[in-house]
Every structure is written in structure tokens, then in C-alpha cells.
Scaffold this active site. Structure first.
Site, mmCIF file in Angstrom:
data_model
loop_
_atom_site.group_PDB
_atom_site.id
_atom_site.type_symbol
_atom_site.label_atom_id
_atom_site.label_comp_id
_atom_site.label_asym_id
_atom_site.label_seq_id
_atom_site.Cartn_x
_atom_site.Cartn_y
_atom_site.Cartn_z
ATOM 1 N N PHE A 190 40.204 38.888 42.228
ATOM 2 C CA PHE A 190 39.193 38.160 41.363
ATOM 3 C C PHE A 190 38.271 39.055 40.576
ATOM 4 C CE2 PHE A 190 36.317 39.710 44.609
ATOM 5 C CZ PHE A 190 34.985 39.711 44.473
ATOM 6 N N LYS A 191 38.261 40.297 40.669
ATOM 7 C CA LYS A 191 37.217 41.112 39.774
ATOM 8 C C LYS A 191 37.870 41.257 38.368
ATOM 9 C CE LYS A 191 35.747 42.499 43.768
ATOM 10 N NZ LYS A 191 35.367 43.928 44.192
ATOM 11 N N ASP A 192 39.143 40.941 38.056
ATOM 12 C CA ASP A 192 39.408 40.554 36.746
ATOM 13 C C ASP A 192 38.585 39.622 35.951
ATOM 14 O OD1 ASP A 192 41.574 42.824 36.965
ATOM 15 O OD2 ASP A 192 42.630 41.086 37.882
#
Length: 506
Positions: free
Chosen positions: A117-119
Site C-alpha cells: 500500500f505504500k506505493d
């Protein structure tokens, strides 16, 4: 929109400056002067927009010194990398077939280039930062300094690799990330990247990075090198603000799937470590997204569960290495922002809390604040056994595979519904591809993995799940290891100064 510090009275600054600086010089985090409203009629318009357009609609509320065209360019470049057209699909399940009106929507936030999810934010942050550098006329080289518990590191490295006028240095806890997470980082190419393992846990690593940011002597040395520090952790506002977008987008997808009527309330469940992702949900709710409860899901490092249930934040609790390593955190940095907002901007009170946390490792909020927080948040945790059971149940019931962090949230959702009898539809933030945690997922499915290498386990999971291995993970088998440095906690500052003095581009 101007930005303030959570810890002292500073001169308000624009978002571009806040994004470049990362952390206030007083050690506080930057917060917006006010939380902007997004009326229901504006939220309804999101239904007909694609993800990049939704991003612009939300971001322009906070980043008012950026033009709509600038934000649109950043969004298009950031999300072009994603492997599904919708960027963030919502998979919907009915866990209780007797109550089909109360679905659970799993918001798949991991279709970006590093399968985490950090993307969603770390593909956007470098673009916002480059625009910010031009806005403020920044001539120095920006050194991105980041501590990671697993996913932030690779996502930040992928976002900033070979970006002009920047360097990025990532520290991670030695032995505190999954093998695949480690391989993703130590094989990162780029003339401006550096990755170092730290002997200690994530809190040790994060504390070391924060000390470097707050050290005036280090800042002076960097100034001589014409280098400015900034961060890609969610302490950086430019990293946090893009995360608000996907809760609005997920709600729109819930409506488009005809699982809820527009205007109906939902609950949001977030597997939580550093409190950034769940804080983004809080901002969405404060802006006007129809959200009743935000469910804070922890693993057995349940410092946040204790905090929300007792009002006591105690980082001295035992630290556990778990099968959901990105949540193995006892110092949740972004909780500071929540305290600022919920005390109506009382930075003196927040500073006192943070000082007690630093000096004694514990602080207690008053009963009135505790009660106030309980109106918005519910908190619980999942054991290792419960996490594995949630993975197994989702696959058994729906042939749907989730990673360990998402499984923590699903387990806590069951507890929430059982305890509160609240059966509102729930949106679960699914934070990583199950292929990033093959060992734990295969074990949960009762598959024997002893003696099978983590990379070979990718193929095993592929056969079971009948889903393709993400390309970025499949390529690890042949990737060359480029970063093998391991350091002690007290060596971090020296390594940063050394890297800052090296030429990154020929």
C-alpha cells in the site's frame, strides 16, 4: 492552506515547504491549520472519475499552493505504474450469509510497483517533492532519510531511485523484515540509493532516524555539503496526504457496486503500526466521508489497543516479532497528529505527551480525551493463531488470498461485530500482496514449507491461489544483491553524513 507544528508555535508554512522539510525543527509533525470539508455533493462527483482524477479532487483541498494541472500531472505519473485499470479494486465479501446486507469490502491497495500500500503515496511523493523544489527555489540536494518496518523502504526506494537532485537512504531492522521484503530493498538499483540494516528492532531504527533529524550539529554538517534532509516516512505530510484519497475512492466503489446507497455510513478497518494509514482514514472522516467507526487493528504488539482502551500509551511493553512484521512497532509516530487535532491544537499538551514518551516511555491522556477518541475509534488485536485462522477462512470460504496484515484487520473486524453488534458495511484496508509473506500464508493454509526457499514458495503459492506472482517479486530470483551493510544504532548518523558527501550522479 498553511501548515503548523504539533509541538510549538511556528510561523505557518505552505505545503510545498512542509513536504520538503519533512519534520519540523522542533521535532513535531506538520499538520494543516484546518481540516478542509468535502461536502457530499463533491464526494458524489467522485463516482464518475478515475483514480487519478479522484486524487486531484482530494489533494487540492490540502495542497493549495499546487495548481490542479500540477496535481493532475503528479497523479498520472504516479499511478501509471499500477497493474490494474482501477488502481485500487474493491473486492466484496459477505462473511455472514444470513446478513447479506452487511458486506466487507477489501480495498486492495497493493497493485503498485512494490506490491504494498505504500506505493499509493510513495509514487506520488517524489513528484510532489520535485514540484515543491521548483516552487521554493531549492538548490540543495535533498537527502531522503527513512526508517522502514518492511514496505516503506522498497516503495520509497522505487519512487526516488535516480530522481535528480535527490538521494535516498533507508534503514531497516536486521532480521525484522520478511526475506522477500529484504530482497526487494537490497537489490534496489539506482545511483542515488543506499540501504542499511540496523542491529535492533524497528523502534530502534525509527528513533535513530528521528534523532538525526533533530540533531543541530548534523544539520550544520549537511549544510556544509549543500544537502537538506527530508523524509519518506508517513511523518512527511506529502507521504500521508495521498493516502486519504483511497478511502474516498473505496467508498465510491462501494456505491458503484450497489452494496451501499450513496450517503450511507460505513466503518473502516485498518491494520495499524505507525498510525499513518489509519490517520488518513481519520482525515477522510473529518472531511465528510460518511464513516461511523474507524477500527484500529493491531497484532500482539498491541500498544495501540491498550492506548484506546485505557488512555495509557506505553512503549515499554514487550516487543514481539510476528508474522505481520510491518506492524511490529511500539512507537506509533502519527498518533501525535491525532492528539494534536483531538486536543484542538494544544501543542503544549502534545509536546508534554511526547516528552514523557521519550523520557519514560509512557504517558496517559485525561479521561475526557479518552472518551472523545472512543467516539471515533475502536481498537483490538489479533494473536498469531487468529491471524493465520483468518487467512485460512478467507481462502476456504471465498478462494481469496490475503496477507498477514490484512488478516489481522479481518480478525479484528469479527471481534468488533461480535462485541458491538454493529453490522454496518466495512471497508478493510488490504495493505500488501499475499505473495510478500509466502511462508506465513502457506503455513496458514496448512502447506508444508520447511526446507523450501522463500522465492520457491512464490511458485507454490501461485499454484494454490491460481493467481500470478507480481512481476516485481518474481524478478527477485535473478536480482543481484547490491546493499549488504549492517550497522549498530550509534553508527547511523556517521553513515548518513558519509553518504551525503558522496556524489550520486556522474
Amino acid at each position: 492552506m498553511k501548515y503548523l507544528s504539533t509541538r510549538s508555535q511556528i510561523e505557518p508554512i505552505d505545503s510545498a515547504q512542509a513536504i520538503l522539510q519533512g519534520l519540523s525543527e522542533d521535532g513535531g509533525l506538520f499538520v494543516p491549520e484546518t481540516i478542509p470539508a468535502m461536502p457530499l455533493d463533491e464526494i458524489k462527483k467522485l463516482l464518475d472519475l478515475n483514480y487519478s482524477q479522484r486524487a486531484v479532487a482530494v489533494l487540492k483541498k490540502f495542497l493549495t499552493d499546487y495548481t490542479d494541472d500540477e496535481l493532475a500531472e503528479c497523479a498520472e505519473l504516479a499511478y501509471d505504474w499500477f497493474d490494474v485499470p482501477s488502481k485500487v479494486p474493491l473486492s466484496i465479501f459477505v462473511q455472514d450469509r444470513n446478513n447479506p446486507k452487511f458486506p466487507i469490502g477489501v480495498l486492495e491497495l497493493w497493485h503498485g510497483p512494490t506490491s504494498a500500500f505504500k506505493d499509493m503515496a510513495l509514487q506520488m511523493l517524489p513528484r510532489l517533492m520535485r514540484k515543491a523544489m521548483k516552487k521554493v527555489g531549492e538548490q540543495r540536494e535533498i537527502l531522503i532519510l527513512t526508517a522502514t518496518s518492511g514496505d516503506t523502504g522498497k516503495a520509497a526506494l522505487a519512487g526516488f531511485a535516480d530522481v535528480p537532485q535527490t538521494k535516498i537512504m533507508v534503514f531497516y531492522p536486521d532480521g525484522g523484515v520478511s526475506k522477500i521484503q529484504r530482497l526487494q530493498m537490497v537489490t534496489q538499483v539506482g545511483k542515488n540509493v543506499n540501504v542499511v540494516a540496523v542491529r535492533g528492532n524497528f523502534d530502534d531504527t525509527q528513533t535513530g532516524v528521528k534523532k538525526i533529524f533533530g540533531d543541530a550539529k548534523i544539520r550544520a554538517e549537511l549544510e556544509k555539503l549543500n544537502v537538506k534532509l527530508s523524509s519518506a516516512n508517513s511523518i512527511n505530510w506529502g507521504r500521508l496526504v495521498p493516502q486519504i484519497v483511497y478511502y474516498f475512492s473505496g467508498y465510491a466503489e462501494f456505491v458503484k457496486a450497489k452494496q451501499i446507497k450513496f450517503g450511507d455510513s460505513v466503518n473502516i478497518a485498518v491494520p495499524t503500526g505507525n498510525f499513518g494509514n489509519i490517520l488518513a482514514a481519520y482525515y477522510a472522516k473529518r472531511m465528510g466521508l460518511p464513516v461511523k467507526k474507524i477500527i484500529c487493528a493491531s497484532n500482539i504488539n498491541n500498544v495501540l489497543t491498550n492506548f484506546f482502551r485505557t488512555g495509557i500509551y506505553d512503549r515499554n511493553l514487550p516487543f514481539h516479532k510476528t508474522i505481520s512484521p510491518s506492524m511490529d512497532i511500539l512507537i506509533s509516530s502519527n498518533l501525535e497528529r491525532l492528539l494534536y487535532h483531538e486536543t484542538d491544537g494544544d501543542f503544549e499538551k502534545v509536546k508534554t505527551f511526547m516528552q514523557k514518551l521519550n523520557d519514560r516511555g509512557v504517558y496517559k491522556i485525561d479521561r475526557a480525551l479518552e472518551k472523545k477518541l472512543s467516539k471515533t475509534f475502536y481498537a483490538d488485536f489479533a494473536t498469531e493463531e487468529e491471524t493465520s485462522a483468518a487467512i485460512k477462512k478467507m481462502f476456504s470460504d471465498f478462494k481469496y488470498l490475503v496477507d498477514t496484515h490484512t488478516a489481522v484487520a479481518l480478525s479484528v473486524v469479527v471481534k468488533y461485530r461480535r462485541e458491538t453488534k454493529d453490522l454496518l458495511p466495512i471497508m478493510v484496508a488490504s495493505t500488501a500482496s499475499p505473495f510478500k509473506f509466502t511462508n506465513a500464508v502457506l503455513n496458514a493454509l496448512d502447506e508444508k514449507v520447511e526446507g523450501i526457499d522463500d522465492l520457491a514458495q512464490l511458485d507454490r503459492l501461485n499454484l494454490i491461489a491460481k493467481r500470478p506472482v507480481p512481476k516485481n517479486l518474481a524478478s527477485l530470483n535473478s536480482a543481484k544483491i547490491l546493499h549488504e551493510k549492517v550497522c549498530e544504532k550509534n553508527e547511523m548518523a556517521d553513515l548518513v553524513l558519509k553518504f551525503a558527501g558522496e556524489k550520486s550522479f556522474d
